[in-house]
Design a protein around this motif. Structure first.
Motif, PDB file in Angstrom:
ATOM      1  N   ASP A  55       0.833  -1.203   0.000  1.00 60.52           N
ATOM      2  CA  ASP A  55       0.000   0.000   0.000  1.00 60.52           C
ATOM      3  C   ASP A  55       0.868   1.253   0.000  1.00 60.52           C
ATOM      4  OD1 ASP A  55      -2.198  -1.631   0.082  1.00 60.52           O
ATOM      5  OD2 ASP A  55      -3.176  -0.584   1.747  1.00 60.52           O
ATOM      6  N   LEU A  56       1.935   1.212   0.786  1.00 57.34           N
ATOM      7  CA  LEU A  56       2.837   2.363   0.826  1.00 57.34           C
ATOM      8  C   LEU A  56       3.433   2.605  -0.565  1.00 57.34           C
ATOM      9  CD1 LEU A  56       4.081   4.332   3.018  1.00 57.34           C
ATOM     10  CD2 LEU A  56       6.144   2.931   2.813  1.00 57.34           C
ATOM     11  N   GLY A  57       3.865   1.527  -1.210  1.00 54.00           N
ATOM     12  CA  GLY A  57       4.439   1.656  -2.549  1.00 54.00           C
ATOM     13  C   GLY A  57       3.431   2.135  -3.577  1.00 54.00           C
ATOM     14  N   ALA A  58       2.187   1.741  -3.390  1.00 57.41           N
ATOM     15  CA  ALA A  58       1.158   2.079  -4.383  1.00 57.41           C
ATOM     16  C   ALA A  58       0.623   3.495  -4.206  1.00 57.41           C
ATOM     17  CB  ALA A  58       0.011   1.071  -4.299  1.00 57.41           C
ATOM     18  N   THR A  59       0.662   4.004  -2.977  1.00 54.83           N
ATOM     19  CA  THR A  59      -0.001   5.290  -2.731  1.00 54.83           C
ATOM     20  C   THR A  59       0.946   6.420  -2.300  1.00 54.83           C
ATOM     21  OG1 THR A  59      -0.474   4.768  -0.404  1.00 54.83           O
ATOM     22  CG2 THR A  59      -2.121   4.101  -2.035  1.00 54.83           C
ATOM     23  N   ILE A  60       2.059   6.100  -1.667  1.00 54.74           N
ATOM     24  CA  ILE A  60       2.969   7.129  -1.138  1.00 54.74           C
ATOM     25  C   ILE A  60       4.329   7.052  -1.826  1.00 54.74           C
ATOM     26  CG2 ILE A  60       4.127   8.026   0.905  1.00 54.74           C
ATOM     27  CD1 ILE A  60       1.213   8.253   1.375  1.00 54.74           C
TER      28      ILE A  60
END
Length: 345
Positions: free
Chosen positions: A188-193
């Motif tokens: 999620d971090l890689g996909a959004t931030i």
DNA sequence: CAAACGTGGCT
DNA sequence: TAGCCAAGTTT
């Protein structure tokens, strides 16, 4: 440990508890873990495929085949047709094969090593299912994790060589508890931030310990080897019509669009142009061409049509043109069919 | 180990 | 727009 005494995984899990994306294959907050079947299904669909593209396919597959037993009992051709448009069609064949193995042994194995033996599960997917569905500690490394870790530890060695160092660092920050949440948090971090372009470092829960950010320009990481040029290919596809039906073939199990229903063609591939020889004699009409870009080749497919009284020799089937949308054509041939239909009288 | 293997969205 | 990128696996 950072100055404030929190580990990377603690910080990340804290962020995940507040910001996890709500996805159909994920446990809702407070609910029990999703069934291994749904975790496996989503992970296979998500291989090299965006969340947005996967969502409708995941809903369709789990509605049609709610359990691994149901999928194991399905007709393979029907599964291939349902997969049409999602790409990388060997995944669909392995999906059926895997479902049958799993159903035969009475359920999914619950260790990473056993999962790794199943068709279609490589290092990433075996680790992801072990961690997310079975709560095992497993080191889950996908492209998101590679990017986050490469930046976090400022790993300068270009991929693919740098993967070894990335895995070592990923191993070191993977917690013993909640390894599944940790893996999903990294993704999620890689996909959004921590996105490939224009990372949102101001919103990042790990910004304080990010060596890539400290060095400036974290977006340049991970460094990647230059890509090879993509060849241009030319081929032909043939729209053979008779009494409101069109002649369709099923492609060989291996190779491009393997196992998929298709229009007959002239044998083009990513490696060679087609020979432009039609499967049947007669007055062919030139309908124009469609363009399609594959991972490793770009194709111009010329489409020709013929009003026939009988089909060509060899395997194939007459498909009612009114039901062409249900034929499960991969996108390339769906484009060709659209072109043919647009020019029909 | 490098190459084969889809597709659609975004810049 | 031409290129990059996306929850990789298989051979």
């Amino acid at each position: 440990m950072s100055a404030t005494g929190k580990t990377i995984s603690e910080r990340l899990l804290h962020w995940y508890d507040a910001h996890a994306r709500d996805l159909p294959w994920r446990a809702r907050p407070g609910k029990e873990a999703p069934a291994p079947y749904r975790v496996w299904m989503s992970e296979v669909m998500l291989q090299q495929t965006t969340v947005a593209a996967v969502k409708p396919y995941f809903e369709k597959f789990t509605a049609t085949w709610p359990t691994v037993e149901a999928l194991a009992a399905a007709d393979e051709a029907e599964v291939m047709g349902a997969w049409a448009g999602l790409g990388y069609y060997s995944r669909a064949r392995n999906l059926v094969k895997c479902a049958r193995e799993v159903a035969a042994r009475g359920g999914f194995p619950d260790t990473e090593a056993e999962l790794r033996q199943l068709p279609g599960l490589g290092d990433y997917t075996a680790a992801a299912v072990a961690a997310i569905a079975f709560g095992r500690r497993a080191v889950v490394v996908d492209a998101n994790v590679e990017r986050v870790v490469a930046r976090l530890f400022a790993i300068e060695e270009p991929l693919p060589g740098g993967r070894k160092a990335i895995r070592t660092h990923a191993e070191a920050i993977t917690p013993d508890e909640r390894a599944g949440d940790f893996a999903q948090a990294m993704m999620d971090l890689g996909a959004t931030i921590c996105t490939a372009r224009d990372p949102k470092c101001l919103l990042c829960p790990l910004a304080e310990e990010c060596e890539g950010r400290k060095r400036g320009d974290p977006a340049r990481l991970p460094v990647k080897a230059p890509k090879k040029a993509k060849p241009e290919r030319v081929g032909h596809a043939y729209w053979i019509e008779c009494g409101g039906a069109v002649w369709l073939v099923t492609r060989p199990g291996k190779g491009m669009l393997g196992g998929m229903r298709a229009l007959p063609d002239d044998g083009w591939s990513a490696r060679t142009d087609g020979d432009a020889r039609p499967p049947l004699g007669g007055e062919w009409r030139e309908l124009g061409s469609v363009r399609h870009v594959f991972t490793h080749a770009s194709l111009t497919l010329n489409v020709r049509s013929l009003a026939a009284n009988a089909g060509p020799h060899g395997e194939g089937e007459w498909w009612p043109i009114a039901e062409i949308d249900e034929a499960g054509l991969p996108t390339l041939f769906a484009k060709a069919a659209r072109l043919a239909l647009a020019q029909r009288d």
